[in-house]
Design a protein around this motif. Structure first.
Motif, mmCIF file in Angstrom:
data_model
loop_
_atom_site.group_PDB
_atom_site.id
_atom_site.type_symbol
_atom_site.label_atom_id
_atom_site.label_comp_id
_atom_site.label_asym_id
_atom_site.label_seq_id
_atom_site.Cartn_x
_atom_site.Cartn_y
_atom_site.Cartn_z
ATOM 1 N N ARG A 169 0.832 -1.203 0.000
ATOM 2 C CA ARG A 169 0.000 0.000 0.000
ATOM 3 C C ARG A 169 0.871 1.258 0.000
ATOM 4 N NH1 ARG A 169 -4.389 1.978 -2.175
ATOM 5 N NH2 ARG A 169 -5.565 3.408 -0.825
ATOM 6 N N LEU A 187 4.404 -4.191 -7.698
ATOM 7 C CA LEU A 187 2.947 -4.095 -7.682
ATOM 8 C C LEU A 187 2.328 -4.933 -8.796
ATOM 9 C CD1 LEU A 187 2.612 -0.275 -6.926
ATOM 10 C CD2 LEU A 187 1.975 -2.149 -5.382
ATOM 11 N N ARG A 219 6.771 -0.341 -9.287
ATOM 12 C CA ARG A 219 5.807 -0.721 -10.329
ATOM 13 C C ARG A 219 5.902 -2.206 -10.650
ATOM 14 N NH1 ARG A 219 6.983 4.559 -13.661
ATOM 15 N NH2 ARG A 219 5.175 5.849 -13.132
ATOM 16 N N GLU A 262 2.143 1.635 -3.435
ATOM 17 C CA GLU A 262 1.059 2.033 -4.336
ATOM 18 C C GLU A 262 0.795 3.535 -4.246
ATOM 19 O OE1 GLU A 262 -3.171 0.016 -5.577
ATOM 20 O OE2 GLU A 262 -2.755 0.279 -3.433
#
Length: 305
Positions: A12, A81, A78, A15
């Motif tokens: 999180r 994720l 990136r 993100e």
């Protein structure tokens, strides 16, 4: 850039950090992620503590500037994720049915005649796959393909960067578009030399413009370009109005411009070299199961044509 002992970044936090880099401010990132600006700011501060480094230069009036370390982290974040997203899909993909989002870039002038059919075929044959389509110029799409922001792209082969892996879909033949009132519009075919001094309305969405001019120069011609446009339909409308002629590789099934005026398409004699239309992906980025299924679907759409 190693985490402090006993601490690890959370997905999180990463993100929200990536969102901040994309949107340039905590407030804009918060709007995009449906959280408060303080939540984004706190996530970034926590990451800076974890990695013991500064990720942004904060300027009250100018927003966020990503530091060198921040730019390094965003690429890793990136990838992580995306891997986490793939893991979620894989766990729920026990029946080996392709599912999830596939990002497809398409050269803008080809999109109108390819994307609707691809969308229809995907809905029928890959119902759990969601297409995310981006249209644009080959140069812009290629950069996104090489940086892993697109799974694949559909375009002419001309203008593609070195290193991409391409599969030919079909060969496109250039043709001339004339206004209905043009003296040559009644002929079955037209020579480019007979149009050399006529005004040319040039489709100039890279690489189309340069490619058209290159083809004409190879014929020893020096076209009279009076207007350039990145819009396929604007060029057709200008031609239909009688302002000049144009050259296109893509074909439409309608003879009418947006204004309802007739555009006459004629073969070129002697004919010019054809240009392959291809689907490409970056071999350095492994295609997901669902992206492979979409690429195979795209290829199959043109196998019988």
């Amino acid at each position: 850039m190693n985490p402090l002992p006993g601490t690890q970044p959370t997905l999180r936090q990463l993100e929200l950090f990536v969102a901040a880099t994309q949107h340039g401010s905590f407030a804009a990132a918060a709007d995009a992620m449906y959280v408060t600006p303080n939540a984004v700011s706190s996530a970034v501060t926590e990451l800076e503590t974890v990695f013991n480094t500064q990720l942004f230069i904060r300027r009250r009036a100018k927003g966020l500037t990503t530091t060198t370390t921040g730019r390094d982290l965003v690429e890793h974040a990136r990838q992580l994720l995306q891997q986490a997203h793939e893991l979620t899909l894989a766990i729920g993909n026990r029946d080996d049915v392709p599912r999830g989002s596939v990002k497809v870039g398409c050269y803008a002038t080809l999109a109108a005649t390819i994307i609707p059919e691809l969308w229809s075929q995907t809905a029928q044959r890959l119902p759990l796959v969601q297409l995310d389509i981006e249209e644009g110029a080959v140069e812009d799409l290629s950069k996104k393909l090489l940086h892993g922001h697109l799974d694949m792209m559909i375009s002419y082969q001309v203008g593609l960067p070195a290193g991409v892996l391409s599969q030919e879909l079909f060969q496109a033949s250039p043709h001339v578009s004339l206004p209905e009132s043009h003296p040559l519009a009644t002929r079955a075919s037209v020579s480019l030399r007979s149009l050399e001094h006529d005004p040319l309305i040039l489709l100039d969405l890279p690489p189309a413009g340069d490619n058209t001019l290159r083809l004409m120069h190879e014929q020893g011609l020096h076209p009279n370009v009076i207007h350039r446009s990145t819009s396929y339909e604007t060029v057709r409308s200008m031609v239909a109005r009688g302002f000049g002629y144009s050259l296109f590789f893509q074909e439409t099934l309608t003879e009418l411009s947006y204004e309802g005026l007739r555009v006459v398409d004629r073969q070129i004699n002697p004919s010019l070299a054809t240009e392959p239309v291809v689907v490409s992906h970056n071999p350095a980025v492994r295609l997901t199961h669902r992206a492979t299924a979409v690429e195979e679907l795209i290829i199959s759409m043109f196998e019988s044509s």
